[in-house]
Design an enzyme around this catalytic site. Structure first.
Site, PDB file in Angstrom:
ATOM      1  N   LYS A  95       0.848  -1.194   0.000  1.00 46.45           N
ATOM      2  CA  LYS A  95       0.000   0.000   0.000  1.00 46.45           C
ATOM      3  C   LYS A  95       0.880   1.238   0.000  1.00 46.45           C
ATOM      4  O   LYS A  95       1.530   1.538   0.996  1.00 46.45           O
ATOM      5  CB  LYS A  95      -0.858   0.025   1.271  1.00 46.45           C
ATOM      6  N   THR A 128       2.701   6.790  13.890  1.00 43.71           N
ATOM      7  CA  THR A 128       1.967   5.718  13.214  1.00 43.71           C
ATOM      8  C   THR A 128       2.633   4.372  13.482  1.00 43.71           C
ATOM      9  O   THR A 128       1.960   3.358  13.678  1.00 43.71           O
ATOM     10  CB  THR A 128       1.884   5.976  11.691  1.00 43.71           C
ATOM     11  N   GLU A 158      10.806  16.860  14.628  1.00 43.06           N
ATOM     12  CA  GLU A 158      11.212  16.575  13.253  1.00 43.06           C
ATOM     13  C   GLU A 158      10.368  17.444  12.320  1.00 43.06           C
ATOM     14  O   GLU A 158       9.161  17.257  12.212  1.00 43.06           O
ATOM     15  CB  GLU A 158      10.958  15.087  12.923  1.00 43.06           C
ATOM     16  N   GLU A 163      10.509   1.353   9.962  1.00 41.88           N
ATOM     17  CA  GLU A 163      11.472   2.426   9.665  1.00 41.88           C
ATOM     18  C   GLU A 163      10.744   3.741   9.910  1.00 41.88           C
ATOM     19  O   GLU A 163       9.831   4.086   9.163  1.00 41.88           O
ATOM     20  CB  GLU A 163      11.952   2.335   8.211  1.00 41.88           C
ATOM     21  N   CYS A 190      13.970  11.147   5.642  1.00 45.47           N
ATOM     22  CA  CYS A 190      14.054  10.707   7.035  1.00 45.47           C
ATOM     23  C   CYS A 190      15.463  10.919   7.586  1.00 45.47           C
ATOM     24  O   CYS A 190      15.632  11.260   8.747  1.00 45.47           O
ATOM     25  CB  CYS A 190      13.634   9.249   7.158  1.00 45.47           C
ATOM     26  N   SER A 196       5.875   7.636   9.976  1.00 48.89           N
ATOM     27  CA  SER A 196       6.194   8.409  11.183  1.00 48.89           C
ATOM     28  C   SER A 196       6.241   7.506  12.418  1.00 48.89           C
ATOM     29  O   SER A 196       5.642   6.420  12.437  1.00 48.89           O
ATOM     30  CB  SER A 196       5.133   9.492  11.379  1.00 48.89           C
TER      31      SER A 196
END
Ligand code: NAD
Length: 470
Positions: A171, A226, A374, A244, A278, A223
């Site tokens: 997805k 999540t 961030e 990750e 990231c 993130s």
């Protein structure tokens, strides 16, 4: 392949559409230019069932054949770099030539895993017995990727998972679904039906996937907030996990650098892809001896870099990818301004796009939001330091542990600093380089598990030890 404006999912080797769709917005204009299918619950079940069925034979397909098909997948992506890069630019915002690098990178990942074979480890080979550990695939993988590197980060998952013998339901982010839908179309006839399924949907799809009992493994990039929800959801069925997640990467600049030599590298180590990386430098610690010189050089660069629509010649940095992220970055910017921080802002084009000026914040306090959070957008705080040990502590004072960088002419000294950073990746006198054959892992709240390299492939496998008596 002919690139039309029709986008279909790939379920069980066939095109699948849906009556419901999601709008895909060009971030340079703020306007929808295409629609992606919004998968139905029945189609999600169908994709998972197809992947389960395909797993039965795919896991028994010799690895050489799986590798050969992954090589074909890389060839198919390579043959369509130009068309994919143009589409990428429209949905993600990045300039076309830089988008082409990401598509080429995805093909490179396919080629690397097309040559990778898991090891067989022999613990004992005696007259009494042979004890051998090999690696077997896990089953059906749920792969979820973000919008900042939508093609590469999807391929980081599907290439090792599929070569390892798993089947996948992928997805992409609802903000950037199109390139992966086209890649699904390109690969429809490469893999047997059900081996690679690509579905798209709105915000409710991710949780439905991670709680779906038929998945054996979740590989998630996104993130940290999540990621925590994904981990909770995986616990119920003890699904294997690779996460990750976010980062707030620090770079430390030692006093011996040649400012002219490093300034541009440091700039792009932070602002490439409009700072939506990231592993970009998000906190820049500079020794007081070179602070003013480096700040002035970075500001000069920021004022010369063309920010604009990635489809226009000469654009170096595109817009922020989506409205939600735009609001987030603007909120941090407003907070910095309201706190009276000194900032230098570059130019942005007029219009409806999600453009944010390249912003450098001059020596904000360590506890300001722009340092602690961030940003994932073009606002870089640079801070002065005088004591190396103290600045290493400041760099490590973060819940994140993704990557970091050290800049110095003295490589031994830089290495000493690098080893003290609590992150999974550290660059010395360079930045952002991530090859397919080296392990990539986040420490602390930046992740769980490994991507890339052989270890990245083993994340999609379980060890099986067989004892044979002599
Ligand atoms: P996000 O977490 O909002 O979304 C990532 C993906 O998860 C999307 O596909 C989204 O649709 C899906 N999702 C959303 N809610 C979900 C849920 N409850 N369950 C399952 N899936 C769900 O992240 P984003 O805004 O797309 O990406 C930006 C973040 O990703 C940044 O924090 C960045 O640092 C991080 N990131 C990390 C890496 C890495 O390798 N460590 C790489 C790129 C981006």
């Amino acid at each position: 392949m002919d690139f039309n404006n029709d986008y279909t999912m790939t379920i069980n080797g066939k095109a699948a559409s849906s009556q419901e769709t999601i709008n895909v917005i060009n971030p340079a204009t703020g306007k929808a230019f295409a629609q992606a299918p919004d998968v139905t619950d029945a189609q999600l079940d169908e994709a998972v069932a197809a992947a389960q069925e395909a797993f039965k034979s795919w896991k028994r397909t010799p690895i050489e054949e799986r590798q050969a098909l992954m090589k074909k997948a890389g060839d198919a992506i390579s043959a369509n770099v130009k068309e994919l890069a143009a589409l990428f630019c429209r949905e993600q915002g990045r300039p076309v030539d830089l988008a082409a690098e990401e598509i080429g990178g995805a093909a490179a990942w396919c080629f690397t895993y097309a040559q990778m074979t898991p090891p067989v480890q022999v613990a004992e080979d005696s007259d009494e017995r042979r004890v051998e550990t090999s690696y077997v695939p896990l089953g059906v993988v749920c792969a979820i990727s973000p919008w900042n590197y939508p093609v590469l980060l999807s391929t980081w998952k599907l290439a090792p998972a599929i070569v390892a013998g798993n089947t996948v339901v992928l997805k992409p982010s609802p903000f950037t679904p199109l390139c992966m839908l086209k890649i699904g179309e390109l690969l429809r006839d490469v893999f047997p039906p059900g081996v690679l399924n690509i579905i798209t949907g709105n915000d409710t799809l991710g949780p439905k996937m991670t709680s779906h009992p038929a998945f054996d493994k979740i590989s998630f990039t996104g993130s940290t907030a999540t990621g925590k929800r994904v981990m909770e959801s995986a616990a119920k069925d003890l699904k294997r996990l690779t996460l990750e997640l976010g980062g707030n990467d620090a770079a430390i600049v030692l006093p011996d650098v040649d400012v002219d030599e490093v300034a541009e590298k440091i700039f792009f180590g932070s602002f490439a892809n409009t700072a939506q990386i990231c592993v970009a430098t998000k906190r820049l610690y500079v020794h007081e001896d070179v602070y003013d010189a480096l700040r002035d050089r970075l500001i000069a660069i920021s004022q010369n870099v063309k920010v604009g629509n990635g489809a226009e010649e000469g654009t170096v940095l595109g817009p922020v990818q989506n409205e939600r992220q735009y609001e987030r970055v603007m909120d941090l910017m407003a907070d910095a301004r309201a706190s009276g921080l000194k900032m230098s802002c570059g130019d942005i084009p007029e219009g409806e796009g999600y453009f944010v000026p390249v912003t450098i914040v001059d020596n904000p306090p360590e506890n300001s939001r722009v340092v602690k959070e961030e940003a994932f957008g073009p606002i870089l705080p640079m801070m002065k330091y005088s004591d190396l040990d103290e600045v290493i502590d400041r760099a490590n004072d973060s819940e994140y542990g993704l990557a970091g960088a050290v800049w110095s002419k003295d490589k031994d000294k830089a290495l000493e600093v690098a080893r003290q950073l609590e992150t999974g990746t550290v660059w010395i006198n360079q930045n952002l380089y991530l090859p397919p054959n080296a392990q990539f892992a986040g420490h602390k709240h930046s992740g769980f598990g490994v991507e890339n390299g052989l270890e990245g492939m083993l994340e999609y496998m379980a060890p099986q030890t067989i004892y044979v008596s002599g």
